[in-house]
Design an enzyme around this catalytic site. Sequence first.
Site, PDB file in Angstrom:
ATOM      1  N   ASP A 164      38.301  31.565  35.297  1.00 19.63           N
ATOM      2  CA  ASP A 164      38.679  31.657  36.706  1.00 19.63           C
ATOM      3  C   ASP A 164      37.447  31.882  37.586  1.00 19.63           C
ATOM      4  OD1 ASP A 164      41.027  31.945  38.541  1.00 19.63           O
ATOM      5  OD2 ASP A 164      40.178  33.924  38.910  1.00 19.63           O
TER       6      ASP A 164
ATOM      7  N   GLU B 203      29.331  30.842  18.112  1.00 19.08           N
ATOM      8  CA  GLU B 203      29.587  31.607  16.874  1.00 19.08           C
ATOM      9  C   GLU B 203      30.983  31.319  16.317  1.00 19.08           C
ATOM     10  OE1 GLU B 203      28.941  35.804  17.490  1.00 19.08           O
ATOM     11  OE2 GLU B 203      27.249  35.367  18.816  1.00 19.08           O
TER      12      GLU B 203
HETATM   13  C1  NOJ Z   1      42.071  30.741  40.958  1.00 16.91           C
HETATM   14  C2  NOJ Z   1      43.426  30.805  40.352  1.00 16.91           C
HETATM   15  O1  NOJ Z   1      43.796  29.530  39.894  1.00 16.91           O
HETATM   16  C3  NOJ Z   1      44.349  31.324  41.435  1.00 16.91           C
HETATM   17  O2  NOJ Z   1      45.692  31.231  41.065  1.00 16.91           O
HETATM   18  C4  NOJ Z   1      43.953  32.736  41.763  1.00 16.91           C
HETATM   19  O3  NOJ Z   1      44.729  33.191  42.847  1.00 16.91           O
HETATM   20  C5  NOJ Z   1      42.466  32.823  42.131  1.00 16.91           C
HETATM   21  N1  NOJ Z   1      41.623  32.060  41.269  1.00 16.91           N
HETATM   22  C6  NOJ Z   1      42.001  34.260  42.101  1.00 16.91           C
HETATM   23  O4  NOJ Z   1      41.918  34.720  40.789  1.00 16.91           O
END
Ligand code: NOJ
Length: 544
Positions: free
Chosen positions: A217, A268
């Site tokens: 993310d 790894e």
């Molecule tokens: C991207 C994620 O796909 C989304 O759903 C989220 O709200 C934001 N990042 C923050 O983590």
Amino acid sequence: MAARLATVRSSTRRQFAPEQAASPWWRDAVVYQVYLRSFADGNGDGIGDLAGLRARLPYLNWLGVDALWINPHYPSGGADGGYDISDYRAVDPEYGDVADLEALVEDARALGLKVLLDVVPNHTSDQHPWFQAALADPDSPEASRYHFAPASEEPPNNWRSLFGGPAWSRTPDGRWYLHLFAPEQPDLNWRDPAVAEDFERTLRFWLDRGVDGFRVDVAYGLFKDADLRNNPGEYSPTLFGHGPEQAMTWNQPEVHDVWRRWRAVCDEYPGTMLVGEVCLADPAEIALYSRPDEMHQAFSFRLLKSGWSAESFADGVRSALDAFGKVGAPVSWVLGNHDKDRQVTRFGGGEVGDARARAAALLKLALPGSAYIYAGDELGLPQADVPDAAKKDPIFHRSGGERSGRDGCRVPMPWNATPGVGFSPRGSAQPWLPIPADWRRYAVSRQARDDRSMLNLYRQALAVRAEHPALGSGEATVSRRGEVLTVRSTAEGRSVRCVINMGDHPVLVRTAGTLLLSSAPQVTHTSRRSLALPADTAVWIAED
Ligand code: NOJ
Ligand code: CA
């Protein structure tokens, strides 16, 4: 057309010949994105869970995907659909426990399916023990793992939260803290080595349990400008992603070292991979995140963010192929996810939206690289009209209702044509988001019986792709004539053309070859060398 349709073999798993074994699985994998909370409810509390997903693995195998990516399954403060994590090495009791996850991985492996988890390193939940300790004591070691600033009238800089409002909120004792998303998602300070160390522990924790990798993310975040200087301009959500106007917040050079370390951890565990969410405007900058010693892939969101136009799609395909080609990484194509309105609705809704979503699916699945399918897109689900009172998305709430938010693409899956659509066992609690009354028509059970359904189009496409070397890999050339876009891919001496008509009128397409698949049932050959391609339709033609 039916007579000319290539035979779909019953086995949809790609069989690697020995000489191909050197090509890692993820380079051309089809990855199915499971929105865990909305996929299948095993225990009847109205919330999707790991037991429910495990019971539905045979469906994913039948569909013919190679891997699944599961949206966050961790204990969470619940402020942003699980992207506010309070414990990175556990499973939220709503979804099960670590043993359930291990059982899921084992069952998936037995079916030949890989499992990717979601990891969220840019921010924690405000419920995370680190943030709680930091709130309690400004001098604690945990406080230096976040971005705090002393009490003052004005926030420390002009940064804005992506969910609306300033990116700074106050602690009860008056300090400021940074959150690029919701206030319940404080940003971590990656300049503190304890943060990096803890995430490496988290990666190993899950890799030791057999997972095949991670979707990362906000992978373009993590590091901020060392002096937290003002951004030169405002972010506009109409852009493809962040650019120089937000230069202080995103894409700091130091972040690439994190991916080098994570890559070394994955090395790894042979066969594991990382795919990054990198929302930057410049495809060349995105591709840098998947250089050979960094993440294996970075999502290409251009098609997800393009309107229905051959010019935009051609540009999206070309720019991604060029940029990722330069670093030797495959493109990771995305048309839908849990953050964006459903394709059928985005492309115009109703029959038109449906036809376009079918055509777009064939284009995506023809392109060289890996392809991501968001759960429910294979059913042609439209964006659901979720009543405001039922909405959960902080984007809706923080914008005071001005932005409709993302709940409409996160509604539970319809499995059966029964009143509860089979999301939960019979007699269960209400689903966590209301399912529209007419969604029985999209049910998996109904579509599986209908040869012409969206679901069977996906299934056929995945089966044909698994058999043909030039679908999903090889060298591609892109050409466009008006609203007709053609991508010709070649691998192992065999070529396929995907032709998509994005215009309003039928066009005559020269077809020196075999029609492998069409997104619309009415496509016919008008002569031995041409076919009439209706508006909003795509075909795959194998050059004999
Ligand atoms: C991207 C994620 O796909 C989304 O759903 C989220 O709200 C934001 N990042 C923050 O983590
Ligand atoms: Ca449940």
